[in-house]
Design an enzyme around this catalytic site. Structure first.
Site, PDB file in Angstrom:
ATOM      1  N   GLU A   1      78.497   0.575  66.196  1.00  0.00           N
ATOM      2  CA  GLU A   1      79.767   1.403  65.147  1.00  0.00           C
ATOM      3  C   GLU A   1      79.198   0.135  63.499  1.00  0.00           C
ATOM      4  O   GLU A   1      78.615  -1.524  64.275  1.00  0.00           O
ATOM      5  CB  GLU A   1      81.162   0.561  66.023  1.00  0.00           C
TER       6      GLU A   1
ATOM      7  N   THR B   1      79.953  11.122  75.558  1.00  0.00           N
ATOM      8  CA  THR B   1      81.334  11.406  76.393  1.00  0.00           C
ATOM      9  C   THR B   1      80.681  12.817  76.442  1.00  0.00           C
ATOM     10  O   THR B   1      81.155  13.055  78.456  1.00  0.00           O
ATOM     11  CB  THR B   1      82.528  11.416  75.459  1.00  0.00           C
TER      12      THR B   1
ATOM     13  N   GLY C   1      79.381   3.726  71.523  1.00  0.00           N
ATOM     14  CA  GLY C   1      77.808   3.677  70.921  1.00  0.00           C
ATOM     15  C   GLY C   1      78.319   2.508  70.119  1.00  0.00           C
ATOM     16  O   GLY C   1      79.385   2.055  69.904  1.00  0.00           O
TER      17      GLY C   1
ATOM     18  N   SER D   1      85.669   9.829  69.688  1.00  0.00           N
ATOM     19  CA  SER D   1      85.654   9.163  69.985  1.00  0.00           C
ATOM     20  C   SER D   1      86.053   7.796  71.827  1.00  0.00           C
ATOM     21  O   SER D   1      86.741   7.760  70.923  1.00  0.00           O
ATOM     22  CB  SER D   1      84.970   8.444  68.823  1.00  0.00           C
ATOM     23  N   SER D   2      84.808   7.852  72.389  1.00  0.00           N
ATOM     24  CA  SER D   2      85.527   7.372  73.515  1.00  0.00           C
ATOM     25  C   SER D   2      85.668   5.586  72.603  1.00  0.00           C
ATOM     26  O   SER D   2      84.954   4.586  72.630  1.00  0.00           O
ATOM     27  CB  SER D   2      84.272   6.325  74.784  1.00  0.00           C
TER      28      SER D   2
ATOM     29  N   SER E   1      78.416   6.042  68.196  1.00  0.00           N
ATOM     30  CA  SER E   1      79.703   6.988  68.133  1.00  0.00           C
ATOM     31  C   SER E   1      79.222   8.037  67.918  1.00  0.00           C
ATOM     32  O   SER E   1      78.933   8.385  66.094  1.00  0.00           O
ATOM     33  CB  SER E   1      80.758   6.280  66.885  1.00  0.00           C
ATOM     34  N   GLY E   2      79.819   8.500  67.513  1.00  0.00           N
ATOM     35  CA  GLY E   2      79.889  10.116  67.844  1.00  0.00           C
ATOM     36  C   GLY E   2      78.105  10.755  68.051  1.00  0.00           C
ATOM     37  O   GLY E   2      78.426  12.528  67.776  1.00  0.00           O
TER      38      GLY E   2
ATOM     39  N   ASN F   1      83.452  10.226  64.665  1.00  0.00           N
ATOM     40  CA  ASN F   1      83.569  11.574  65.939  1.00  0.00           C
ATOM     41  C   ASN F   1      85.479  11.223  66.290  1.00  0.00           C
ATOM     42  O   ASN F   1      86.110  10.874  66.365  1.00  0.00           O
ATOM     43  CB  ASN F   1      83.380  10.238  66.468  1.00  0.00           C
TER      44      ASN F   1
END
Length: 1193
Positions: A400, A122, A398, A171-172, A117-118, A168
């Site tokens: 985590e 995306t 992503g 973040s998605s 993540s981050g 992030n």
């Protein structure tokens, strides 16, 4: 390698526009293959703003946390139709490769973007979609609409599916797999979005300094006044769901602007205004549900603190307010016995249970709303035509690792384990297995296969983590704590795996990205993820059709089957995703997060090194270095490259008759690729390095380029011939058009003379153009003859429409008037007669007569072929002169007077002399004279052509020469369109009519063209009849047999002329000239070349190199003195500003010398006109004064 595959010559300017690269752009070229070396290379490139790096066909992307300006339309355009290594690494290159491979090999493609993540997954997915939308074809409205919709899904789903986390800002919080559908021509015709595991728990709670989904803050900050009034929308600080975490604003995120983009995206996708209203109604409902608070009543149960809030929620849901209150504080339980329905009880809830019920309703509404938006988007992007290929772009959360990890992190990391398994299977394991299967020689590489971790989570027997949670939920569903204890006991069955550890209410799984410890507390309750029957009944009772559509379940059904848990759904979705990805050719983007502080300058070596390890980049490099970069089946390889071998193709057609395997070998041999670069397997061709396949692609492109060159060459040749012929036609038409104008003007003159006056033969033998200004009066260059004539005429800025040398009848004191050489200048306003005379060795000009055009009454001519004209004027003496171009002058005067000037024809013409006395000019026929002769105001002239003769084009070839030497190339005497001299030689009129030329350059066979253009008077002199009685010349005229010549004084057989300039003998019958020497002329030809002899040698000499005045038999003419710079000569012999200054001086000096050196002649009978030099003051008629001459008063 063949010649075509060689790199093109290096250009010095090629590298000037490129930024200096740091490290290596493809890490397969690293000298040391270690995790530390990879980390150091990424660090160097990160600090050099090079965030993209290759490992073969895998792109490594490091999040820069700033805009680098590398996504402009210009950069995007530069990657179109380029091989991956032609330009620096970029996400556009991956998109280009996927798109071109889909078209070239007719295979589905997918781009798998992975990372924590981050790390920028995306953003990478957005850039992939932007590039494909930009380069894919299609100009129809439906295709453009699909492109706009595909791009519009980004802001829409980001608003509803992304949130700010600690790692992030965007973040998605869901997984998204976008499949863009293409037709056979590579044009997008539709798209499908698959949604995976929305983190709906974020709707009701977030950890400190995180935010809810973006849409809540956008709606609360930027909602229209209509929505604020209608749905009671306040700022985000007014709602617990958006303010409890203490983060309302995020740097670099503009919620107001993003909300406008979201609304615009809804419009693009086609979500109607009514549907948008319902979406905002549901968002407002969720925000107000979070504000429902509870207190404990006397019985220890929950009670709503502010009933007004639930009443407003009932208004938003369009349900009964009492039902809302009931759902919030109680739960309906139905007992069953023996398979039959039992009693129904309303069980009151405590505060914790009531809060859980409230949050459950909020999560259910938002989850159903998000799924409805995805469904609505898919409906709008439904394929408009048949879909042949697909390019999928996977954007999913992503890996985590937090301090507190629960069920959500377990599901997210499970999906990432599945993606890592795909990467391993498709890039590492499948690579080696394919080499073994295809019997390719290579070195095996050891790698970690994370399938054991995936099995640990999802396998049923022995039970994995998900199976243990499902069993715990089924056996202890009434009490969450009891269910968690049951889960802890059942997880002991997983302890057999070395990747699992269980301790103190937690368990640890050793993921590929690192060890993660999960808390068991609350996992079973989150895993149930069941919609309470009370919530379902509440939503189904709503009068709002949109809300009912979000909950389509049938309340009447009583299923005995256990509903699927959240882990069941995520496992099914992950396996379906894997199946889709395995059916496509993958492209990989591995994203890396350089630091935890979102800093654009910080590079955390320890953190990046950890990501390098768990992403398996080192193993990826090793296998790429040991294996083959490209492989393809025999059939598709031949289909792609058969053009490169003359054995397999001819003129673009496939001619190979053997099998595909042999064709592959033949192609590789014919293209000059070394055997170490390729191997042939059992079903595929393998090429070791990507540079080799690029060379084949370049040869293929070169083949089409060569074919295009042939077609273009043939087309250009065709167009050249076409344009050449068109040019000929156009030039002919332009010339003809001009000729039409000239012919029309010439015919006008012919019409004026038609049937009234006999014509001279040479005046009708061709269509001479009427140029008008033969003396170049319109030339404004200083010290030219035209300039001096202009000054003498005093015409100022007016243009001369006609100018020519004439013989003007000049009155003399006590003597008869006689013709003298003068210059005629006609403008639109006046007609001028100018005299040239030599005074003290200098030529001076003076106007002797001038008359306005308006004063001309008419023109008078004789009916014979002579050129005498009488211009009758009002209130002033008439003008009488002889003009060679009488027809042209008549046409000009008639034109400028608009037809007022008429022509009178009579054999006796009356005119007013100087004293305004009437005098007559008579014209008589005398066939014994060959040229008109003026004597005592009588002009004797022989018969000419009939009066009705019209001008016609006639090309008269010169008669065969009797010369004993070959004739050189002729020199044109028709410069500036003047009438060309007839082929037979003619006696030159007078020294004034011959232009003296400056010495020409050496080694020339004829005078330069500019000199030819500077002597129009020579042409006019040749065309104008001579009034001399030179029977020796007229006897040679072939037009009519001459009468018996009268006795004349004995003359030399041939005339002699002195050479003025040197002329080098160049052969081919030429005779050299030496200045000052005298040469005997044997023949004069109208072309300008005379046959001469000296010292017994004969040859052709240029006549303009000779003194036009023949040498007297008894003496030599004195040498011409050098005079100061005089003006140019009459009759168009001036330089017109184009000749050299020395040429003007020399020519005028010769003219002055010739005028000054004339000597008087002795009296001869009138019927005998010997050709002798004239004395000064006499004209070229060489006539003798008579005692009976009429005195001119």
């Amino acid at each position: 390698m063949t010649r075509e595959a060689r790199p093109k010559k290096a250009d010095w300017s090629e590298g000037t526009a490129r930024k200096k690269q740091a490290g290596v752009s493809d890490m397969t070229m690293l000298s040391k293959i270690t995790n530390e070396a990879i980390n150091e290379n990424l660090k160097m490139r990160f600090h050099n703003a090079d965030i993209y790096t290759y490992i073969g066909n895998v792109l490594i992307s490091v999040n820069p946390f700033k805009d680098l300006g590398i996504y402009t339309p210009e950069v995007l355009k530069s990657y179109e139709n380029k091989n991956r290594m032609e330009l620096p690494p970029h996400v556009y290159a991956i998109a280009e490769g996927a798109f071109r491979n889909m078209i070239a090999y007719s295979e589905n493609q997918c781009v798998i973007i992975s990372g924590e993540s981050g790390a920028g997954k995306t953003e990478a997915a957005k850039k992939i979609m932007e590039y494909i939308a930009a380069v894919s074809g299609g100009n129809s409205s439906s295709i453009k609409e699909i492109k706009r919709m595909v791009l519009a899904t980004n802001p829409l789903l980001e608003s509803f599916g992304c949130a700010k986390t600690l790692r992030n800002n965007n973040s998605s919080r869901h997984g998204k797999y976008l499949e863009i559908q293409f037709n056979a021509g590579g044009e997008p015709v539709g798209a499908i979005i698959t949604n995976y595991l929305l983190e709906k728990g974020r709707v009701v709670g977030q950890i400190r300094n995180e935010r809810n989904f973006h849409i809540f803050y956008q709606f609360a900050k930027a909602a229209s006044q209509e929505y604020r009034d209608k749905y009671g929308v306040l700022g985000p600080e007014s709602y617990l769901y958006t303010s409890a975490a203490g983060c309302l604003d995020v740097p670099n995120i503009d919620d107001t602007k993003d909300y406008a983009d979201t609304i615009k995206a809804m419009d693009v996708i086609g979500i109607t205004p009514a549907e948008q209203d319902d979406i905002h109604r549901m968002l407002a409902t969720i925000l107000w549900l979070g504000n429902v608070q509870f207190v404990e009543n006397d019985e220890g149960n929950s009670q709503i603190t502010d009933p007004n809030i639930t009443q407003f929620i009932a208004y938003l849901l369009e349900v009964n307010p009492e039902m809302v209150d009931k759902v919030m504080v109680s739960r309906t339980i139905e007992t069953s016995r023996g398979g039959r329905r039992g009693s129904v009880y309303d069980v009151p809830l405590n505060i914790a249970q009531a809060q859980s019920t409230r949050d459950g309703l909020s999560k259910a509404i938002y989850d159903r709303l998000f799924n409805w938006i995805v469904m609505r988007v898919n409906k709008a992007m439904q394929a408009r035509a048949e879909s042949n290929y697909i390019i999928g772009v996977l954007d999913i959360y992503g890996f985590e690792i937090f301090e507190q990890n629960s069920f959500e992190q377990l599901c997210i990391n499970y999906v990432n384990e599945k993606l890592q398994q795909i990467f391993i299977e498709l890039t590492l394991k499948a690579e080696q297995e394919e080499y073994v299967r295809e019997q390719i020689k290579w070195t095996p590489i050891d790698y970690f296969n994370n399938k054991v971790v995936c099995d640990l989570i999802e396998i049923k027997r022995p039970p994995g983590v998900f199976a243990a949670m499902n069993d715990a939920c089924a056996t202890a569903h009434a009490d969450p704590k009891a269910a968690d204890q049951s889960l802890s006991q059942r997880l002991t069955a997983c302890s057999h795996s070395r990747h699992f550890e269980l301790f103190d209410g937690n368990f640890t799984i050793k993921h590929y990205a690192g060890d993660v410890t999960y808390s068991i507390s609350g996992m079973t309750d989150k895993n149930k993820d069941q919609l309470m029957r009370d919530h379902l009944e509440l939503c189904k009772s709503s009068s709002n059709g949109f809300l009912q559509g979000l909950f389509p379940e049938d309340l009447t059904q009583d299923s005995k089957k256990r509903p699927p848990t959240a882990s069941d759904r995520i496992k099914i979705s992950a396996n379906e995703l894997v199946t889709k990805l395995m059916q496509s050719q993958p492209s990989y983007i591995r994203t890396i997060k350089p630091n935890e502080n979102k800093s654009p300058s910080e590079f955390d070596d320890k953190r990046v090194l950890h990501q390098v390890k768990y992403l398996g980049l080192c193993e990826n490099i090793r296998i790429r270095r040991a294996g083959f970069a490209y492989r393809q089946t025999f059939e598709k390889f031949v289909e792609r490259f058969y053009l490169l071998s003359p054995q397999t193709s001819y003129a673009g057609d496939f001619i190979w008759t053997g099998d595909s395997k042999a064709a592959c070998i033949q192609i590789l041999k014919d293209t000059g690729i070394g055997p170490e670069e390729w191997q042939i397997g059992t079903t595929k061709t393998f090429i070791r390095h990507p540079e080799t396949i690029w060379a084949l692609e370049n040869q293929r492109e070169q083949y089409w380029y060569n074919m295009a060159q042939r077609i273009q060459a043939a087309w250009r040749q065709y167009m050249a011939v076409k344009n050449e012929n068109a040019g000929k036609i156009q030039r002919a038409w332009r010339q003809k058009r001009k000729a039409f104008e000239l012919i029309k003007f010439r015919e006008k003159g012919d019409e004026l003379l038609n049937g009234k006056k006999e014509r001279r033969r040479y005046s009708v033998c061709n269509l001479r153009s009427f140029n008008g200004d033969y003396l170049y009066v319109n030339d404004n260059s200083n010290q030219t003859r035209g300039y001096l004539l202009r000054e003498a005429a005093g015409i100022g800025n007016q243009q001369a429409i006609f100018s020519l040398g004439i013989d003007f009848l000049v009155p003399r004191s006590m003597r008869s008037a006689r013709p003298m050489p003068r210059q005629l200048v006609v403008t639109n306003d006046q007609i001028c007669i100018i005299e040239e005379k030599v005074v003290d060795g200098l030529i001076q000009h003076a106007t002797v007569a001038k008359a306005p055009i308006a004063s001309i009454k008419d023109l008078a001519m004789s009916p014979f072929q002579d050129g005498w004209i009488v211009v009758h004027l009002e209130s002033q003496p008439d003008l009488v002169f002889n003009c060679d171009f009488k027809t042209e002058l008549l046409a000009w005067l008639n034109n400028i007077s608009h037809g007022r000037v008429r022509l009178q024809v009579n054999s006796v013409i009356a005119y007013h002399n100087k004293n305004m006395k009437t005098t007559q000019l008579k014209f008589v026929k005398n066939e014994s004279v060959q040229q008109p002769v003026f004597e005592k105001k009588t002009v004797q002239v022989c018969s000419g052509l009939p009066a009705g003769t019209r001008s016609q084009i006639a090309q008269v070839k010169p008669p065969p020469s009797a010369a004993r030497v070959s004739r050189p190339q002729q020199v044109s005497d028709s410069a500036y369109g003047h009438p060309q001299q007839q082929s037979q030689p003619q006696q030159q009129r007078h020294p004034l009519n011959q232009q003296q030329q400056s010495p020409p350059r050496q080694q020339q066979q004829q005078p330069p063209p500019r000199q030819q253009q500077q002597q129009p008077s020579h042409s006019m002199a040749a065309a104008r009849p001579s009034y001399s009685s030179a029977q020796s010349e007229s006897a040679r005229r072939p037009s009519a047999p001459p009468p018996p010549p009268p006795p004349v004084a004995e003359e030399p057989q041939n005339l002699c002329h002195k050479a003025l300039f040197d002329f080098k003998d160049t052969g081919d019958g030429m005779l050299g000239l030496e200045a000052g020497k005298t040469y005997e002329i044997l023949e004069k030809n109208g072309t300008g070349w005379w046959l001469a002899t000296r010292g017994g040698v004969e040859g052709w000499i240029p006549s303009n190199y000779l003194n036009p005045e023949p040498e007297a038999p008894s003496r030599q003419s004195p040498a011409a003195p050098v005079l100061p710079r005089p003006p140019a000569l009459r009759n168009g012999s001036g330089t017109n500003g184009a000749g050299t200054e020395s040429g003007q001086v020399d020519s005028m000096a010769q003219l002055a010398a010739a005028l000054a050196s004339r000597s008087p002649t002795t009296a001869t009978p009138t019927n005998q006109k010997p050709n002798v030099p004239a004395r000064p003051g006499m004209n070229r008629f060489a006539q003798e004064d008579s005692d009976e001459e009429e005195a001119w008063e």
